[in-house]
Motif scaffolding. Structure first.
Motif, mmCIF file in Angstrom:
data_model
loop_
_atom_site.group_PDB
_atom_site.id
_atom_site.type_symbol
_atom_site.label_atom_id
_atom_site.label_comp_id
_atom_site.label_asym_id
_atom_site.label_seq_id
_atom_site.Cartn_x
_atom_site.Cartn_y
_atom_site.Cartn_z
ATOM 1 N N PRO A 1 0.812 -1.227 -0.042
ATOM 2 C CA PRO A 1 -0.145 0.108 0.029
ATOM 3 C C PRO A 1 0.855 1.232 0.086
ATOM 4 C CG PRO A 1 0.346 -0.791 2.009
ATOM 5 C CD PRO A 1 1.023 -1.484 1.256
ATOM 6 N N TRP A 2 0.100 2.343 0.254
ATOM 7 C CA TRP A 2 0.784 3.691 -0.086
ATOM 8 C C TRP A 2 1.270 4.312 1.289
ATOM 9 C CZ3 TRP A 2 -2.279 6.622 2.873
ATOM 10 C CH2 TRP A 2 -3.565 6.278 2.953
ATOM 11 N N PRO B 1 4.249 -2.179 -5.890
ATOM 12 C CA PRO B 1 3.762 -1.418 -5.070
ATOM 13 C C PRO B 1 2.459 -0.585 -5.430
ATOM 14 C CG PRO B 1 5.682 -0.432 -6.589
ATOM 15 C CD PRO B 1 4.903 -1.789 -7.068
ATOM 16 N N GLY C 1 -4.347 -2.277 -9.046
ATOM 17 C CA GLY C 1 -4.906 -3.608 -8.465
ATOM 18 C C GLY C 1 -5.825 -4.545 -9.463
ATOM 19 N N PRO C 2 -6.794 -3.734 -10.241
ATOM 20 C CA PRO C 2 -7.613 -4.719 -11.182
ATOM 21 C C PRO C 2 -6.718 -5.469 -12.202
ATOM 22 C CG PRO C 2 -8.507 -2.841 -10.469
ATOM 23 C CD PRO C 2 -7.241 -2.766 -9.834
ATOM 24 N N GLU D 1 -4.360 -8.423 -9.816
ATOM 25 C CA GLU D 1 -5.329 -9.654 -10.221
ATOM 26 C C GLU D 1 -4.589 -10.450 -11.021
ATOM 27 O OE1 GLU D 1 -8.820 -9.873 -9.693
ATOM 28 O OE2 GLU D 1 -8.916 -11.573 -11.237
ATOM 29 N N PHE E 1 0.511 -9.873 0.631
ATOM 30 C CA PHE E 1 -0.423 -8.656 0.664
ATOM 31 C C PHE E 1 -0.534 -7.823 1.525
ATOM 32 C CE2 PHE E 1 -4.479 -6.237 0.794
ATOM 33 C CZ PHE E 1 -4.528 -5.604 -0.500
ATOM 34 N N ALA F 1 -9.325 -5.576 -0.718
ATOM 35 C CA ALA F 1 -8.391 -5.859 -1.690
ATOM 36 C C ALA F 1 -7.630 -7.295 -1.388
ATOM 37 C CB ALA F 1 -7.522 -4.852 -2.051
ATOM 38 N N ALA G 1 -10.133 -10.058 -2.225
ATOM 39 C CA ALA G 1 -10.093 -10.249 -3.523
ATOM 40 C C ALA G 1 -8.570 -10.971 -4.059
ATOM 41 C CB ALA G 1 -9.883 -8.639 -4.515
ATOM 42 N N VAL G 2 -7.470 -10.703 -3.470
ATOM 43 C CA VAL G 2 -6.288 -11.337 -3.904
ATOM 44 C C VAL G 2 -6.564 -12.929 -3.397
ATOM 45 C CG1 VAL G 2 -3.934 -11.490 -2.989
ATOM 46 C CG2 VAL G 2 -4.801 -9.523 -3.733
ATOM 47 N N GLU H 1 -1.807 -8.603 5.319
ATOM 48 C CA GLU H 1 -1.530 -7.369 6.317
ATOM 49 C C GLU H 1 -2.549 -6.548 6.106
ATOM 50 O OE1 GLU H 1 -0.005 -7.985 9.282
ATOM 51 O OE2 GLU H 1 1.624 -9.250 8.723
ATOM 52 N N CYS I 1 -2.152 1.682 9.792
ATOM 53 C CA CYS I 1 -3.018 0.537 10.209
ATOM 54 C C CYS I 1 -3.030 0.086 11.531
ATOM 55 C CB CYS I 1 -2.642 -0.877 9.135
ATOM 56 S SG CYS I 1 -0.906 -1.259 9.789
ATOM 57 N N PHE J 1 -8.632 5.877 8.408
ATOM 58 C CA PHE J 1 -7.419 6.266 7.832
ATOM 59 C C PHE J 1 -7.207 7.827 7.650
ATOM 60 C CE2 PHE J 1 -4.144 3.776 5.298
ATOM 61 C CZ PHE J 1 -3.819 2.972 6.476
ATOM 62 N N LEU K 1 -5.865 -6.063 14.940
ATOM 63 C CA LEU K 1 -4.522 -6.066 14.397
ATOM 64 C C LEU K 1 -3.662 -5.509 15.884
ATOM 65 C CD1 LEU K 1 -2.311 -5.858 12.404
ATOM 66 C CD2 LEU K 1 -2.915 -3.327 11.996
HETATM 67 N N1 LIG Z 1 -1.702 -4.723 8.551
HETATM 68 C C1 LIG Z 1 -0.765 -4.125 8.089
HETATM 69 O O1 LIG Z 1 0.497 -4.413 8.291
HETATM 70 C C2 LIG Z 1 -1.084 -2.673 7.155
HETATM 71 C C3 LIG Z 1 0.000 -1.876 6.956
HETATM 72 C C4 LIG Z 1 -0.293 -0.971 6.155
HETATM 73 C C5 LIG Z 1 -1.637 -0.531 5.539
HETATM 74 N N2 LIG Z 1 -2.549 -1.425 5.855
HETATM 75 C C6 LIG Z 1 -3.873 -1.324 5.287
HETATM 76 O O2 LIG Z 1 -3.871 -0.983 4.145
HETATM 77 C C7 LIG Z 1 -5.099 0.066 3.439
HETATM 78 C C8 LIG Z 1 -4.513 1.339 2.978
HETATM 79 O O3 LIG Z 1 -3.827 1.411 1.872
HETATM 80 P P1 LIG Z 1 -4.578 1.155 0.420
HETATM 81 O O4 LIG Z 1 -5.409 2.028 0.364
HETATM 82 O O5 LIG Z 1 -3.231 1.222 -0.480
HETATM 83 O O6 LIG Z 1 -5.250 -0.152 0.186
HETATM 84 P P2 LIG Z 1 -5.769 -0.676 -1.275
HETATM 85 O O7 LIG Z 1 -6.347 -2.148 -0.737
HETATM 86 O O8 LIG Z 1 -6.546 0.001 -1.880
HETATM 87 O O9 LIG Z 1 -4.400 -1.244 -2.004
HETATM 88 C C9 LIG Z 1 -3.375 -1.992 -1.331
HETATM 89 C C10 LIG Z 1 -2.594 -2.575 -2.716
HETATM 90 O O10 LIG Z 1 -3.529 -3.456 -3.270
HETATM 91 C C11 LIG Z 1 -3.558 -3.419 -4.492
HETATM 92 N N3 LIG Z 1 -4.784 -3.757 -5.103
HETATM 93 C C12 LIG Z 1 -6.097 -3.330 -5.041
HETATM 94 N N4 LIG Z 1 -7.016 -3.853 -5.372
HETATM 95 C C13 LIG Z 1 -6.324 -5.003 -5.753
HETATM 96 C C14 LIG Z 1 -6.881 -6.372 -6.199
HETATM 97 N N5 LIG Z 1 -8.376 -6.482 -6.623
HETATM 98 N N6 LIG Z 1 -6.099 -7.266 -6.404
HETATM 99 C C15 LIG Z 1 -4.578 -7.177 -6.129
HETATM 100 N N7 LIG Z 1 -4.057 -6.076 -5.676
HETATM 101 C C16 LIG Z 1 -5.008 -4.959 -5.393
HETATM 102 C C17 LIG Z 1 -3.351 -1.924 -4.935
HETATM 103 O O11 LIG Z 1 -3.016 -1.434 -6.073
HETATM 104 C C18 LIG Z 1 -2.312 -1.403 -3.909
HETATM 105 O O12 LIG Z 1 -0.798 -1.857 -4.460
HETATM 106 C C19 LIG Z 1 -5.583 0.183 4.723
HETATM 107 O O13 LIG Z 1 -6.743 -0.322 5.125
HETATM 108 C C20 LIG Z 1 -4.623 -0.234 6.094
HETATM 109 O O14 LIG Z 1 -4.947 -0.525 7.320
HETATM 110 C C21 LIG Z 1 -2.341 -2.550 6.554
#
Ligand SMILES: NC(=O)c1ccc[n+]([C@@H]2O[C@H](COP(=O)([O-])OP(=O)(O)OC[C@H]3O[C@@H](n4cnc5c(N)ncnc54)[C@H](O)[C@@H]3O)[C@@H](O)[C@H]2O)c1
Length: 482
Positions: A149-150, A175, A207-208, A212, A225, A231, A234-235, A249, A283, A385, A411
């Protein structure tokens, strides 16, 4: 404008199979500062075949060879840490001091921690004292797809790439498309670190499409992931067809239980500043503050004052201020949830909807605290967030534990108390992967991850390495003394 449109595949920077560009926006001024490419399934195919080929020799390298690589990577990382901080600050808005001291520095801390882990990890051992002819071997899983994530871009990337490669796996990193520049710099570091071609590959994309394609790909053995629960599901579904190992995570809505016997001023101030750190985009942020009723009014006063004293400012400026949120989408989501909190009857005691005074552009939000929240309200259930704290009163220890555990997430959890018996009792009742007491920090070698819908598996240290290993039982081993 920075152009980073190539992907790093098989040890070379190459153009995507089909040209499709995306501007990377600096959230502080809403202007594009870089361009990347959005990849497709064809780029994933290329990266997978490079990683499969590289796995043949990388998987049988010695611990010493892999340690030597980690040391080289650490040296390169340290020389380019300022570039890394600038990239992170520009792509996701972390104030430059925090980007350097916390965001980019987390990469150094994790590389060092995995060097310690790799030095000591037992890849082979006898089953037990009684049975030494059964040999237990931990072997690399294979080709790993890593999606990040970002919000803590380098923290997440290093927590996956480094243990995977240290375990003997080969990887394809995708990423976040919102904050991809730090990963391009990381790929440049890997390139400079002298890793054999194909062990590390970077494909940018959304992601999509790329995410995917990776999750479904029969040539990928494991998906690791980090991101939203949506997401992550979905993965997992896409990976199910090929029975990939999946490590997740995900999100959180972590409780911070403040008992009356805590050092109140310190506990509340620390809790508020933890929620606002990284503009609330962590998170593990302690976003539900549960306060014992006898000190609740005083706690709300301290929290409101701490929020009002929180400065918001331009991330490129030095200082301890809070930066903007990452994107317009995130800005709109946080605004909507603040309005929802007001509508559902929570009492706004600091901040609120709209930009802070003096800002008319950039995704800046006001440090916000709601009091009198009950655990059924949307702001107590959904991961916001953003810098929004929900304060919930409680009467008894049992009630505090019940509210803390009443969430689909698990968490982190936090306890503030001066009673060590109580701390031990409560910490064991909390359904969360990490419990932090009276402001203690989480060690880089400690397992990071969650119960329930916060994920599957653990990152960091011994557990983070083990996540990328399969276990093999070899029976009939003759010499199993060591
Ligand atoms: N538990 C942890 O360790 C931890 C750490 C950091 C962030 N987070 C979580 O991350 C989220 C914020 O990050 P975000 O907005 O980038 O999340 P996001 O789920 O929108 O995106 C995360 C990643 O998943 C990809 N993605 C999106 N849809 C997908 C799909 N259908 N198939 C495969 N990949 C896909 C995105 O391109 C990106 O690289 C929050 O919910 C946060 O709590 C968790």
């Amino acid at each position: 404008m920075l152009r980073k449109t190539d992907f790093y595949i098989n040890g070379k920077w190459i153009a995507p199979a089909v040209a499709k560009e995306l501007e990377v926006i600096n959230p502080a001024d809403e202007q594009a500062f870089a361009v990347i490419s959005l990849g497709s399934a064809a780029d994933v195919d290329k990266a997978v075949s490079a990683a499969r080929k590289a796995f043949i020799s990388w998987s049988i390298t010695s611990r010493e060879e892999r340690l030597a690589w980690l040391e080289r990577l650490l040296a390169v990382y340290e020389t380019r840490i300022a570039d890394m901080a600038t990239a992170i600050s520009s792509e996701m808005g972390a104030p430059i001091k925090m980007a350097l001291d916390e965001q980019a520095a987390s990469g150094t801390a994790h590389i060092k921690a995995f060097i310690r882990t790799l030095k000591n990890f037992k890849f082979e051992r006898p089953l037990d004292e009684r049975n030494k002819t059964t040999r237990i071997a931990y072997e690399p899983i294979g080709v790993c797809g890593l999606i990040t994530p970002w919000n803590w871009p380098m923290n997440q990337v290093v927590l996956k790439v480094v243990p995977a490669i240290a375990a003997g796996c080969t990887v394809i990193l995708k990423p976040s498309e919102i904050a991809p520049i730090s990963s391009v710099i990381f790929a440049e570091m890997v390139d400079a670190s002298g890793l054999p071609a194909g062990v590390f590959n970077l494909v940018n994309g959304d992601g999509p499409s790329v995410g995917e394609a990776m999750s479904r790909h029969p040539g990928i053995d494991m998906m690791s992931f980090t991101g939203s629960t949506r997401a992550g599901v979905a993965v997992t579904k896409a990976a199910a067809e090929t029975v990939k190992r999946v490590s997740l995570e995900l999100g959180g809505k972590s409780p911070n239980i403040v008992f009356a016997d805590a050092d109140l001023e310190a506990a509340i101030t620390r809790g508020v500043s933890h929620v606002f750190n990284n503009t609330g985009q962590s998170c593990n942020a302690p976003t539900r503050m549960l306060v014992e009723r006898s000190v609740y009014d005083k706690a709300t006063e301290i929290a409101a004052a701490a929020a009002k004293a929180t400065k918001v400012g331009d991330p490129s400026q030095d200082g301890d201020h809070m930066g903007p949120l990452v994107s317009e989408m995130q800005f709109n989501k946080v605004q909507g949830l603040i309005e929802q909190g007001i509508k559902e009857g929570a009492r706004l005691i600091a901040g609120g909807a709209g930009r802070p005074e003096g800002f008319n552009r950039g995704y800046y939000v006001r440090p916000t605290v709601f009091a009198d929240v009950n655990n059924d309200m949307t702001i107590a259930r959904e991961e916001i967030f953003g810098p929004v704290l929900a304060m919930i009163p409680f009467d008894t220890e049992e009630e505090a534990v019940e509210i803390a555990n009443d969430t689909p997430y698990g968490l982190a959890a936090y306890i503030q108390s001066g009673d060590s018996e109580r701390i031990r009792r409560v910490s064991k009742q909390l359904r969360a992967g990490m419990v932090r007491i009276n402001g203690a920090s989480h060690a880089a070698d400690a397992p990071f991850g969650g119960y329930k819908q916060s994920g599957i598996g653990r990152e960091g240290g011994h557990w983070g390495l083990e996540d990328f290993l399969e276990v093999k039982a070899i029976s009939g081993w003759e010499d199993s003394a060591a």
